[in-house]
Design a protein around this motif. Structure first.
Motif, PDB file in Angstrom:
ATOM      1  N   ILE A 156      40.761  31.620  39.682  1.00 48.36           N
ATOM      2  CA  ILE A 156      39.583  32.479  39.503  1.00 48.36           C
ATOM      3  C   ILE A 156      38.404  31.818  40.220  1.00 48.36           C
ATOM      4  CG2 ILE A 156      38.081  33.611  37.815  1.00 48.36           C
ATOM      5  CD1 ILE A 156      41.039  34.472  37.639  1.00 48.36           C
ATOM      6  N   PRO A 157      37.643  32.564  41.014  1.00 45.94           N
ATOM      7  CA  PRO A 157      36.564  31.943  41.792  1.00 45.94           C
ATOM      8  C   PRO A 157      35.339  31.592  40.954  1.00 45.94           C
ATOM      9  CG  PRO A 157      36.476  34.309  42.043  1.00 45.94           C
ATOM     10  CD  PRO A 157      37.725  34.021  41.241  1.00 45.94           C
ATOM     11  N   ALA A 158      34.537  30.681  41.464  1.00 47.04           N
ATOM     12  CA  ALA A 158      33.212  30.455  40.891  1.00 47.04           C
ATOM     13  C   ALA A 158      32.367  31.703  41.145  1.00 47.04           C
ATOM     14  CB  ALA A 158      32.574  29.231  41.532  1.00 47.04           C
ATOM     15  N   GLY A 159      31.305  31.878  40.375  1.00 48.44           N
ATOM     16  CA  GLY A 159      30.450  33.041  40.590  1.00 48.44           C
ATOM     17  C   GLY A 159      29.519  33.281  39.421  1.00 48.44           C
ATOM     18  N   GLU A 170      31.800  47.829  34.511  1.00 52.46           N
ATOM     19  CA  GLU A 170      32.034  48.991  33.651  1.00 52.46           C
ATOM     20  C   GLU A 170      32.643  48.534  32.328  1.00 52.46           C
ATOM     21  OE1 GLU A 170      34.163  51.866  35.997  1.00 52.46           O
ATOM     22  OE2 GLU A 170      32.618  51.899  37.542  1.00 52.46           O
ATOM     23  N   ARG A 171      32.834  49.472  31.394  1.00 48.49           N
ATOM     24  CA  ARG A 171      33.297  49.095  30.055  1.00 48.49           C
ATOM     25  C   ARG A 171      34.643  48.386  30.082  1.00 48.49           C
ATOM     26  NH1 ARG A 171      31.159  54.398  28.791  1.00 48.49           N
ATOM     27  NH2 ARG A 171      29.196  54.160  27.657  1.00 48.49           N
ATOM     28  N   TYR A 172      35.526  48.903  30.892  1.00 51.50           N
ATOM     29  CA  TYR A 172      36.840  48.300  31.086  1.00 51.50           C
ATOM     30  C   TYR A 172      36.949  47.911  32.556  1.00 51.50           C
ATOM     31  CZ  TYR A 172      37.320  51.217  26.929  1.00 51.50           C
ATOM     32  OH  TYR A 172      37.107  51.825  25.711  1.00 51.50           O
ATOM     33  N   TRP A 173      37.844  47.012  32.902  1.00 53.68           N
ATOM     34  CA  TRP A 173      37.908  46.605  34.306  1.00 53.68           C
ATOM     35  C   TRP A 173      38.344  47.750  35.211  1.00 53.68           C
ATOM     36  CZ3 TRP A 173      42.420  47.327  36.775  1.00 53.68           C
ATOM     37  CH2 TRP A 173      43.609  47.262  36.062  1.00 53.68           C
ATOM     38  N   TRP A 174      38.942  48.815  34.634  1.00 55.57           N
ATOM     39  CA  TRP A 174      39.378  49.968  35.438  1.00 55.57           C
ATOM     40  C   TRP A 174      38.388  51.123  35.407  1.00 55.57           C
ATOM     41  CZ3 TRP A 174      42.069  48.313  31.017  1.00 55.57           C
ATOM     42  CH2 TRP A 174      41.906  49.108  29.891  1.00 55.57           C
ATOM     43  N   GLU A 188      35.290  36.256  29.586  1.00 53.17           N
ATOM     44  CA  GLU A 188      34.726  37.561  29.946  1.00 53.17           C
ATOM     45  C   GLU A 188      34.577  37.695  31.466  1.00 53.17           C
ATOM     46  OE1 GLU A 188      30.697  40.231  29.292  1.00 53.17           O
ATOM     47  OE2 GLU A 188      31.508  39.140  27.555  1.00 53.17           O
ATOM     48  N   TYR A 189      34.151  36.641  32.117  1.00 57.92           N
ATOM     49  CA  TYR A 189      34.016  36.662  33.581  1.00 57.92           C
ATOM     50  C   TYR A 189      35.356  37.009  34.233  1.00 57.92           C
ATOM     51  CZ  TYR A 189      33.453  34.651  38.298  1.00 57.92           C
ATOM     52  OH  TYR A 189      33.429  34.435  39.649  1.00 57.92           O
ATOM     53  N   ALA A 190      36.413  36.355  33.793  1.00 58.37           N
ATOM     54  CA  ALA A 190      37.738  36.591  34.367  1.00 58.37           C
ATOM     55  C   ALA A 190      38.275  37.962  34.000  1.00 58.37           C
ATOM     56  CB  ALA A 190      38.700  35.503  33.903  1.00 58.37           C
ATOM     57  N   ALA A 191      38.062  38.377  32.761  1.00 55.92           N
ATOM     58  CA  ALA A 191      38.579  39.667  32.301  1.00 55.92           C
ATOM     59  C   ALA A 191      37.900  40.830  33.033  1.00 55.92           C
ATOM     60  CB  ALA A 191      38.373  39.811  30.799  1.00 55.92           C
ATOM     61  N   ARG A 192      36.629  40.687  33.347  1.00 52.30           N
ATOM     62  CA  ARG A 192      35.916  41.743  34.081  1.00 52.30           C
ATOM     63  C   ARG A 192      36.421  41.872  35.512  1.00 52.30           C
ATOM     64  NH1 ARG A 192      31.584  44.138  32.012  1.00 52.30           N
ATOM     65  NH2 ARG A 192      30.582  43.298  30.137  1.00 52.30           N
ATOM     66  N   ALA A 214      47.410  44.848  36.720  1.00 44.90           N
ATOM     67  CA  ALA A 214      46.550  43.663  36.704  1.00 44.90           C
ATOM     68  C   ALA A 214      45.126  44.037  37.084  1.00 44.90           C
ATOM     69  CB  ALA A 214      47.087  42.627  37.683  1.00 44.90           C
ATOM     70  N   ASN A 215      44.160  43.238  36.603  1.00 48.49           N
ATOM     71  CA  ASN A 215      42.765  43.465  36.987  1.00 48.49           C
ATOM     72  C   ASN A 215      42.526  42.921  38.401  1.00 48.49           C
ATOM     73  OD1 ASN A 215      42.212  40.691  36.870  1.00 48.49           O
ATOM     74  ND2 ASN A 215      40.782  40.833  35.170  1.00 48.49           N
ATOM     75  N   PRO A 216      41.326  43.087  38.972  1.00 47.40           N
ATOM     76  CA  PRO A 216      41.090  42.657  40.356  1.00 47.40           C
ATOM     77  C   PRO A 216      41.314  41.166  40.613  1.00 47.40           C
ATOM     78  CG  PRO A 216      39.404  44.219  39.713  1.00 47.40           C
ATOM     79  CD  PRO A 216      40.182  43.892  38.472  1.00 47.40           C
ATOM     80  N   PHE A 217      41.284  40.336  39.582  1.00 49.06           N
ATOM     81  CA  PHE A 217      41.565  38.914  39.754  1.00 49.06           C
ATOM     82  C   PHE A 217      43.056  38.602  39.608  1.00 49.06           C
ATOM     83  CE2 PHE A 217      37.067  37.273  38.431  1.00 49.06           C
ATOM     84  CZ  PHE A 217      36.614  37.498  39.723  1.00 49.06           C
ATOM     85  N   GLY A 218      43.866  39.614  39.281  1.00 46.13           N
ATOM     86  CA  GLY A 218      45.307  39.385  39.145  1.00 46.13           C
ATOM     87  C   GLY A 218      45.748  38.993  37.755  1.00 46.13           C
TER      88      GLY A 218
END
Length: 279
Positions: A49-52, A163-167, A154-158, A198-202
């Motif tokens: 997961i990237p820094a940010g 938006e409310r959900y990652w999708w 939360e950072y990784a899950a988003r 998977a979410n955008p981070f995989g």
């Protein structure tokens, strides 16, 4: 998604430069990392997961009082987070190696409740059990494993999504396992890890399936919360933070900003974990 891809390209370039210069390679966003245990078998799958920076809390209004105030958080360095929630297969290996009792794969008070082990997320584990598992992984691999801080979670899950959900804003159907998500397992039992996209981070199953223990002590609001991604420890409340919702949660409780809490000795079918490895 575009921002994630750009981050991958940039980091790939940095890795090439570092390699040419004889410097240790930089971690590449989205790379799957899997350490070996002492017996040579693979540990949990992790995703870099990237820094940010991100805005933490009920960004879109609504939410519960404990999701406020919304505040900016900066994650200063990359980390690797479990691609999936820890499975029974992974946790059972730890129990067998350390002589611990295997957790039940169903409701503890109902002897005929067996939902399956193997690829299903482990449950009926306390916060202390979860911490013990991360320490065992650290000993086995020589790397530093731990539970994620609430901010890191939360950072990784988003996955870069506000938006409310990652999708998106609506829970939709068959995106997750919850009470009202439209899946086969809704409000009945856990789904095998990775049953949804998977979410955008995989990362898989960051919404629903089982709640996940975090490092942090429980606080009723974000007043005074750290802004550097670290765990918020201490205080009079001895409960610990849980994130992500479960197969029995209403859709509002599987939102990326939704929070839960429980006593560190709590053991429930709704509750499991995801591990973090420092890079």
């Amino acid at each position: 998604m575009g921002r994630v891809l750009i981050g991958v390209i940039v980091l790939l370039g940095l890795a090439g430069i570092a390699q040419a210069a004889g410097v240790k390679e930089q971690p590449v966003v989205g790379t799957v990392v899997r350490d070996r245990l002492r017996d040579g078998t693979p540990g949990p799958e992790l995703v870099v997961i990237p820094a940010g920076s991100f805005r933490m809390g009920a960004i879109n209004g609504g939410g519960d009082p404990d999701e406020k105030p919304v505040h900016a958080v900066t994650i200063p360095r990359p980390f690797a987070l479990g691609r999936y929630e820890v499975t029974f297969a992974e946790y059972d290996r730890f129990c067998q190696a350390t002589g611990r009792e295997l957790p039940k794969d169903g409701r503890r008070w109902f002897p005929f409740s067996h939902w399956g082990r193997d690829r299903r997320p482990v449950m009926n584990v306390t916060w202390d059990d979860a911490v013990a598992y991360t320490r065992w992984l650290s000993e086995q691999t020589g790397q530093r494993y731990r539970l994620p801080s609430e901010a890191e979670w939360e950072y990784a899950a988003r996955g870069g999504i506000e938006e409310r959900y990652w999708w998106g804003f609506s829970v939709g159907e068959k995106r997750a396992n919850c009470k009202g998500c439209g899946s086969t397992w809704d409000n009945k039992k856990t789904a095998p890890a990775g049953s949804f996209g998977a979410n955008p981070f995989g990362l898989y199953d960051t919404a629903g399936n089982v709640w996940e223990w975090c490092q942090d002590s429980w606080h009723e609001s974000y007043e005074g919360a750290p802004t550097d991604g670290s765990a918020w420890q201490g205080g009079e409340d001895k409960r610990r933070v849980q994130r992500g919702g479960s197969f029995g949660s209403k859709p509002r409780y599987i939102r990326s900003s939704a929070r839960g809490r429980g006593n560190p000795d709590g053991r429930y079918v709704y509750l499991g974990l995801r591990v973090l490895r420092e890079l």
